[in-house]
Write a protein that holds these residues in place. Structure first.
Motif, PDB file in Angstrom:
ATOM      1  N   PRO A   1       0.830  -1.214   0.000  1.00 30.44           N
ATOM      2  CA  PRO A   1       0.000   0.000   0.000  1.00 30.44           C
ATOM      3  C   PRO A   1       0.863   1.262   0.000  1.00 30.44           C
ATOM      4  CG  PRO A   1      -0.835  -1.582   1.594  1.00 30.44           C
ATOM      5  CD  PRO A   1       0.486  -2.108   1.119  1.00 30.44           C
ATOM      6  N   ALA A   2       0.387   2.297  -0.621  1.00 31.43           N
ATOM      7  CA  ALA A   2       1.164   3.523  -0.771  1.00 31.43           C
ATOM      8  C   ALA A   2       1.502   4.183   0.555  1.00 31.43           C
ATOM      9  CB  ALA A   2       0.399   4.508  -1.661  1.00 31.43           C
ATOM     10  N   ASN A   3       0.709   3.924   1.578  1.00 29.60           N
ATOM     11  CA  ASN A   3       0.949   4.569   2.870  1.00 29.60           C
ATOM     12  C   ASN A   3       1.835   3.732   3.795  1.00 29.60           C
ATOM     13  OD1 ASN A   3      -1.074   2.671   3.133  1.00 29.60           O
ATOM     14  ND2 ASN A   3      -2.163   3.772   4.722  1.00 29.60           N
ATOM     15  N   VAL A   4       2.516   2.736   3.240  1.00 22.40           N
ATOM     16  CA  VAL A   4       3.459   1.929   4.014  1.00 22.40           C
ATOM     17  C   VAL A   4       4.870   2.239   3.531  1.00 22.40           C
ATOM     18  CG1 VAL A   4       4.212  -0.411   4.602  1.00 22.40           C
ATOM     19  CG2 VAL A   4       1.770   0.098   4.365  1.00 22.40           C
ATOM     20  N   ASP A   5       5.775   2.513   4.459  1.00 22.04           N
ATOM     21  CA  ASP A   5       7.169   2.796   4.101  1.00 22.04           C
ATOM     22  C   ASP A   5       7.797   1.594   3.402  1.00 22.04           C
ATOM     23  OD1 ASP A   5       6.933   5.249   5.285  1.00 22.04           O
ATOM     24  OD2 ASP A   5       7.764   4.607   7.210  1.00 22.04           O
ATOM     25  N   ALA A   6       8.882   1.843   2.697  1.00 23.56           N
ATOM     26  CA  ALA A   6       9.522   0.806   1.878  1.00 23.56           C
ATOM     27  C   ALA A   6       9.822  -0.468   2.663  1.00 23.56           C
ATOM     28  CB  ALA A   6      10.801   1.357   1.262  1.00 23.56           C
ATOM     29  N   GLY A   7      10.266  -0.337   3.898  1.00 23.18           N
ATOM     30  CA  GLY A   7      10.564  -1.520   4.698  1.00 23.18           C
ATOM     31  C   GLY A   7       9.555  -1.771   5.796  1.00 23.18           C
ATOM     32  N   GLY A   8       8.434  -1.060   5.742  1.00 24.67           N
ATOM     33  CA  GLY A   8       7.446  -1.132   6.810  1.00 24.67           C
ATOM     34  C   GLY A   8       6.663  -2.432   6.828  1.00 24.67           C
ATOM     35  N   ARG A   9       6.198  -2.782   8.005  1.00 27.94           N
ATOM     36  CA  ARG A   9       5.387  -3.993   8.145  1.00 27.94           C
ATOM     37  C   ARG A   9       3.920  -3.697   7.847  1.00 27.94           C
ATOM     38  NH1 ARG A   9       7.698  -7.300  13.473  1.00 27.94           N
ATOM     39  NH2 ARG A   9       9.775  -7.689  12.589  1.00 27.94           N
ATOM     40  N   TRP A  10       3.254  -4.635   7.196  1.00 34.83           N
ATOM     41  CA  TRP A  10       1.830  -4.528   6.951  1.00 34.83           C
ATOM     42  C   TRP A  10       1.256  -5.927   6.771  1.00 34.83           C
ATOM     43  CZ3 TRP A  10      -0.397  -5.588   1.935  1.00 34.83           C
ATOM     44  CH2 TRP A  10       0.537  -5.830   0.926  1.00 34.83           C
ATOM     45  N   VAL A  11      -0.060  -6.040   6.849  1.00 32.44           N
ATOM     46  CA  VAL A  11      -0.731  -7.337   6.789  1.00 32.44           C
ATOM     47  C   VAL A  11      -1.841  -7.289   5.752  1.00 32.44           C
ATOM     48  CG1 VAL A  11      -2.003  -9.092   8.081  1.00 32.44           C
ATOM     49  CG2 VAL A  11      -0.245  -7.736   9.237  1.00 32.44           C
ATOM     50  N   ASP A  12      -1.863  -8.282   4.871  1.00 32.34           N
ATOM     51  CA  ASP A  12      -2.900  -8.409   3.842  1.00 32.34           C
ATOM     52  C   ASP A  12      -3.874  -9.506   4.253  1.00 32.34           C
ATOM     53  OD1 ASP A  12      -3.813  -7.829   0.971  1.00 32.34           O
ATOM     54  OD2 ASP A  12      -3.582 -10.015   0.967  1.00 32.34           O
ATOM     55  N   VAL A  13      -5.163  -9.179   4.253  1.00 31.16           N
ATOM     56  CA  VAL A  13      -6.217 -10.147   4.604  1.00 31.16           C
ATOM     57  C   VAL A  13      -7.122 -10.314   3.396  1.00 31.16           C
ATOM     58  CG1 VAL A  13      -8.093 -10.721   6.181  1.00 31.16           C
ATOM     59  CG2 VAL A  13      -6.125  -9.402   7.019  1.00 31.16           C
ATOM     60  N   ASP A  14      -7.146 -11.502   2.830  1.00 29.50           N
ATOM     61  CA  ASP A  14      -7.961 -11.819   1.663  1.00 29.50           C
ATOM     62  C   ASP A  14      -9.200 -12.578   2.146  1.00 29.50           C
ATOM     63  OD1 ASP A  14      -9.123 -12.916  -0.626  1.00 29.50           O
ATOM     64  OD2 ASP A  14      -7.210 -13.355  -1.587  1.00 29.50           O
ATOM     65  N   LEU A  15     -10.345 -11.894   2.183  1.00 31.74           N
ATOM     66  CA  LEU A  15     -11.565 -12.518   2.690  1.00 31.74           C
ATOM     67  C   LEU A  15     -12.074 -13.622   1.782  1.00 31.74           C
ATOM     68  CD1 LEU A  15     -13.552  -9.366   3.922  1.00 31.74           C
ATOM     69  CD2 LEU A  15     -11.952 -10.821   5.200  1.00 31.74           C
ATOM     70  N   ASP A  16     -11.867 -13.471   0.474  1.00 31.87           N
ATOM     71  CA  ASP A  16     -12.359 -14.473  -0.473  1.00 31.87           C
ATOM     72  C   ASP A  16     -11.647 -15.810  -0.285  1.00 31.87           C
ATOM     73  OD1 ASP A  16     -14.028 -12.537  -1.651  1.00 31.87           O
ATOM     74  OD2 ASP A  16     -12.365 -11.839  -2.894  1.00 31.87           O
ATOM     75  N   GLN A  17     -10.350 -15.757   0.020  1.00 33.33           N
ATOM     76  CA  GLN A  17      -9.569 -16.978   0.159  1.00 33.33           C
ATOM     77  C   GLN A  17      -9.244 -17.329   1.608  1.00 33.33           C
ATOM     78  OE1 GLN A  17      -7.034 -18.240  -3.296  1.00 33.33           O
ATOM     79  NE2 GLN A  17      -6.283 -16.155  -2.994  1.00 33.33           N
ATOM     80  N   GLN A  18      -9.670 -16.476   2.539  1.00 34.78           N
ATOM     81  CA  GLN A  18      -9.397 -16.716   3.961  1.00 34.78           C
ATOM     82  C   GLN A  18      -7.894 -16.793   4.232  1.00 34.78           C
ATOM     83  OE1 GLN A  18     -12.241 -17.076   6.473  1.00 34.78           O
ATOM     84  NE2 GLN A  18     -12.691 -15.791   4.696  1.00 34.78           N
ATOM     85  N   LEU A  19      -7.152 -15.901   3.610  1.00 36.49           N
ATOM     86  CA  LEU A  19      -5.704 -15.859   3.745  1.00 36.49           C
ATOM     87  C   LEU A  19      -5.263 -14.618   4.512  1.00 36.49           C
ATOM     88  CD1 LEU A  19      -4.514 -16.828   0.147  1.00 36.49           C
ATOM     89  CD2 LEU A  19      -4.061 -18.128   2.227  1.00 36.49           C
ATOM     90  N   VAL A  20      -4.229 -14.791   5.326  1.00 34.05           N
ATOM     91  CA  VAL A  20      -3.558 -13.677   5.987  1.00 34.05           C
ATOM     92  C   VAL A  20      -2.077 -13.775   5.637  1.00 34.05           C
ATOM     93  CG1 VAL A  20      -2.877 -12.661   8.193  1.00 34.05           C
ATOM     94  CG2 VAL A  20      -5.220 -13.495   7.879  1.00 34.05           C
TER      95      VAL A  20
END
Length: 317
Positions: A158-177
């Motif tokens: 995401p654009a609001n995350v620094d180059a080395g920043g931590r973030w989490v993607d949650v895919d509801l369709d596939q139930q993936l984190v």
């Protein structure tokens, strides 16, 4: 850090919770259980042979009416070492029950011969798609229906995350984190998110607070009620949170009342991963300017929007 910070149990329908030990010994008064799951703090053995537990709520309960729950042994995949699978890869998840084996066929068709089965929620390679996209090749002459695979693919930061920043993607369709450090996926697992009217909200959020444990309760006016001791809650949007779930093993399929359910091992790992960092000895911490919470992108095919700025993200909460 242990997967579960203590001993947890579910109360039977005949369980009575007493406000003090004297009341428990006498067996008078108390309140009837209404979907209670508790943390057992202190074991008390009486001279007459009875055993009681003092719970995390300060109540007393006959041990014979509690059933210990240790949770699923399922856990996700560390993507940081030389033995990690390469993206894209997939978890094999049966359409009806995630724990059941998944059929492998000799060709990309439901009429093709079934030649093997892979254990439910095992990791498989993604080598190619069939022409119609309905099957995935996992090895030479081995195909699995696309509907029984949860495919982990790279997602743009995401654009609001620094180059080395931590973030989490949650895919509801596939139930993936999937947890990321910058553009590098470092951990992937299966979750159980909201179902039906209790769907998990989509959007770009951030972890607002973390707690070592909380109690989550339903509306007591509802027919089915619950009051659950929940370890490792990580809130990202009002009352919606990632948290440990020891009372079911349906990871890979929607199940929750809106939160993102994780196995005990995965929840403990995610708790360590996301900010803000919990100082030693503390039981709750809030995101703040000097240590903001980790960004969380919750998405589905119907709502796959990445907000561009922190101001937009905060306005969405």
């Amino acid at each position: 850090m242990r997967s579960l910070p203590g001993s947890y149990a579910i109360a039977s329908k005949t369980t009575v919770f007493y406000k003090d030990l004297a009341q428990a010994q006498g067996g008078s008064g108390g309140r009837a259980a209404k979907g209670d799951m508790v943390k057992r703090r202190q074991r008390i053995a009486l001279e007459d042979g009875r055993v009681f537990w003092r719970t995390d709520r300060g109540e007393y309960v006959d041990s014979s009416t509690l059933r210990r729950m240790s949770g699923s042994r399922f856990h996700g995949v560390d993507l940081t070492d030389d033995h990690s699978p390469m993206l894209p890869f997939a978890f094999a998840v049966h359409n009806k029950r995630p724990k059941l084996p998944v059929v492998v066929r000799s060709g990309p068709s439901h009429s093709a011969r079934a030649i093997a089965r892979v254990p439910g929620r095992s990791v498989v390679e993604v080598l190619a798609y069939s022409d119609d996209g309905d099957f995935i090749q996992i090895a030479e002459g081995r195909w699995i229906a696309r509907t029984e695979l949860r495919i982990v693919e790279h997602r743009a930061r995401p654009a609001n995350v620094d180059a080395g920043g931590r973030w989490v993607d949650v895919d509801l369709d596939q139930q993936l984190v999937v947890a990321y450090e910058g553009s590098q996926a470092v951990f992937a697992t299966l979750a159980s998110t909201g179902k039906g009217v209790n769907a998990t909200p989509t959007g770009v959020f951030s972890i607002t607070r973390k707690k070592r444990q909380t109690t989550m309760r339903s509306d007591r006016s509802k027919r089915q009620t619950y009051s659950v001791a929940v370890p490792w809650p990580m809130y990202f949007n009002r009352g919606f949170a990632f948290h440990s779930t020891y009372w079911h093993n349906n990871f890979g399929s929607p199940r929750s009342h809106g939160c993102v359910n994780l196995s005990p091992t995965d929840a403990a790992r995610m708790y360590r991963f996301v900010g803000p960092e919990m100082p030693a000895g503390w039981t709750v911490v809030y995101g703040h300017e000097s240590q903001p919470g980790t960004v969380v992108h919750v998405r589905s095919a119907e709502s796959d929007t990445v907000l561009d700025t922190p101001d937009q993200r905060l306005a969405s909460q």
